[in-house]
Design an enzyme around this catalytic site. Structure first.
Site, PDB file in Angstrom:
ATOM      1  N   SER A   1       0.801  -1.221   0.000  1.00  0.00           N
ATOM      2  CA  SER A   1       0.000   0.000   0.000  1.00  0.00           C
ATOM      3  C   SER A   1       0.838   1.278   0.000  1.00  0.00           C
ATOM      4  O   SER A   1       0.336   2.341  -0.343  1.00  0.00           O
ATOM      5  CB  SER A   1      -0.930   0.020   1.220  1.00  0.00           C
ATOM      6  OG  SER A   1      -0.175  -0.091   2.409  1.00  0.00           O
TER       7      SER A   1
ATOM      8  N   ASP B   1      -3.767   7.797   7.942  1.00  0.00           N
ATOM      9  CA  ASP B   1      -4.694   6.893   8.620  1.00  0.00           C
ATOM     10  C   ASP B   1      -3.913   6.008   9.598  1.00  0.00           C
ATOM     11  O   ASP B   1      -2.744   6.286   9.876  1.00  0.00           O
ATOM     12  CB  ASP B   1      -5.553   6.100   7.614  1.00  0.00           C
ATOM     13  CG  ASP B   1      -4.762   5.054   6.837  1.00  0.00           C
ATOM     14  OD1 ASP B   1      -3.622   4.707   7.242  1.00  0.00           O
ATOM     15  OD2 ASP B   1      -5.280   4.560   5.813  1.00  0.00           O
TER      16      ASP B   1
ATOM     17  N   HIS C   1      -0.926   4.484   7.373  1.00  0.00           N
ATOM     18  CA  HIS C   1      -0.257   5.119   6.227  1.00  0.00           C
ATOM     19  C   HIS C   1       0.042   6.592   6.460  1.00  0.00           C
ATOM     20  O   HIS C   1      -0.799   7.312   6.994  1.00  0.00           O
ATOM     21  CB  HIS C   1      -1.142   4.973   4.980  1.00  0.00           C
ATOM     22  CG  HIS C   1      -1.551   3.556   4.712  1.00  0.00           C
ATOM     23  ND1 HIS C   1      -2.791   3.063   5.041  1.00  0.00           N
ATOM     24  CD2 HIS C   1      -0.863   2.521   4.187  1.00  0.00           C
ATOM     25  CE1 HIS C   1      -2.865   1.774   4.712  1.00  0.00           C
ATOM     26  NE2 HIS C   1      -1.701   1.414   4.189  1.00  0.00           N
TER      27      HIS C   1
END
Ligand SMILES: *[C@@H]1O[C@H](CO)[C@@H](O)[C@H](O)[C@H]1NC(C)=O
Length: 401
Positions: free
Chosen positions: A48, A341, A344
């Site tokens: 990610s 978040d 991340h």
């Protein structure tokens, strides 16, 4: 680890070095200094941290996707793209500095691979067991690269495609999920393998991936090392011993550190063994740790709590309200935050790190970038020799499954 390195040495001394000796004399006469043009292609593998939206096209859970609000909140893109950020991620900045267009997700319908492709998938690990069935695992990312390579050959012809492949930069950012969900979140894995063995497996498989890309013609590599994983808001929230350890989940950070050290030493060995292998490695761990501890030194106000999330540290991963728990909170100014978040970082961190990798220097520690920075890999301040381009390493089959 030891076994892996000795395997590499074994092959070096028995096959490769002979080939290299044969090539040395040719090489000296054709040293070529390349002109100022940028490398024309950029290939990205990982999780990610660099996924531009491949997971929009696979069957998975909302935790592995980011194609809903408030992802993309800062409006750089018109709508949420699948990037796990309030805006861009590191590879978007690197493409810009390299004067390339945005590199498309491999799975985007009718994507144009002329300047490369991004194969990364949120949730992916080095090991296929990590989040199995819910991500595009690293072996599949490699297969997808083969598809792009074939399409380049069809489009450009063999010789030109080979040139593109050998001049391209390959960026790999993966491993966090192997240690978080794959190991610390998986009691069965912990029973079966101790820390050292597990790290050895991750590094062993990562090394094989690098070897395969090298064998396919890749020469210039960039690696994002792992961050202090225990200081991610999600892991702070899970930390059973928060009061003693200042909030970070130390076991997770220790795994990341050990992984980084092992990766660095493998890369140094590969540089010795693989003719023309050039890489950029940086100490992302220290780099991010300093921003977490001293956010105001770098233009942030908040280094601990997530901008988007719920509960302690914003560490409950509910950003967007698409997951099991629907409640989430969103901060006012993401630019003030290190963390977007629960897992991340914000676009601002991505941008600052892209700049560091682009023109950082080998000295001083602890923020070293080297032996090459990305600018010198892309703009080829690196001398290429015939030996760099010709595929000199006969690959032992069992290392390559
Ligand atoms: C790669 O990972 C698998 C588990 O998926 C493991 O059994 C194997 O030993 C690893 N390979 C290397 C070279 O470490």
């Amino acid at each position: 680890m030891a076994r892996l390195v000795s395997l590499l040495e074994y092959y070096c001394f028995n096959i490769i070095c002979v080939t290299l000796l044969l090539l040395t004399s040719v090489e000296a006469s054709v040293l070529e200094e390349k002109s100022g043009a940028s490398t024309s292609a950029f290939f990205i593998f990982g999780d990610s941290s660099v996924d531009p939206g491949n997971n929009n096209y696979i069957n998975t859970i909302p935790e592995n996707q980011a194609n809903y609000k408030p992802y993309g909140h800062n409006g750089f893109f018109q709508r949420p793209t699948g990037r796990f950020s309030d805006g861009r991620v590191i590879v978007d900045f690197i493409a810009e500095y390299a004067k390339l267009p945005l590199i498309p997700p491999f799975l985007e319908p009718s994507a144009d691979y002329t300047n490369g492709a991004n194969f990364a998938s949120g949730g992916a690990g080095v090991l296929p067991e990590t989040n199995q069935g819910m991500v595009i695992d690293l072996p599949t990312q490699l297969k997808n690269f083969e598809v792009v390579q074939k399409s380049l050959i069809e489009k450009l012809g063999e010789a030109e495609a080979e040139k593109v492949i050998s001049e391209a930069v390959y960026l790999i950012s993966i491993g966090s999920n192997d240690y978080m969900g794959g190991y610390l979140g998986n009691p069965k894995m912990q029973e079966t393998y101790n820390y050292e063995t597990y790290i050895g497996m991750v590094i062993g498989n990562l090394t094989q991936t690098i070897q395969v890309l090298y064998q396919k013609g890749g020469r210039k590599f960039g690696f994002l090392s792992l961050s202090p994983l225990g200081c991610l808001p999600a892991l702070r929230a899970l930390n059973p011993k928060a009061s003693e350890e200042g909030g970070c989940f130390e076991a997770a950070s220790e795994l990341a550190l050990a992984h980084n050290n092992a990766l660095k030493s493998v890369l140094t060995s590969l540089e010795q063994i693989f003719k023309g292998f050039k890489f950029c490695y940086s100490n992302f761990y220290n780099w991010l740790d300093d921003r977490i501890k001293h956010p105001s030194k770098y233009g942030f106000k908040e280094g601990i709590n997530a901008c988007c999330g719920y509960g302690p540290y914003g560490g409950i991963f509910t950003c967007g309200g698409t997951k099991e728990v629907k409640e989430y909170e969103l901060c006012e100014n993401a630019e003030d935050y290190v963390w977007w978040d629960s897992f991340h970082p914000t676009e601002k961190i991505h941008e600052q790190f892209a700049k560091t990798l682009w023109n950082g220097e080998p000295e001083p520690e602890p923020f070293s970038v080297g032996p090459y920075n990305l600018q010198s890999l892309f703009f080829d301040k690196v001398k290429l020799t015939i030996g760099d381009i010709v595929d000199v390493i006969p690959q032992p089959n069992h290392l390559l499954q």
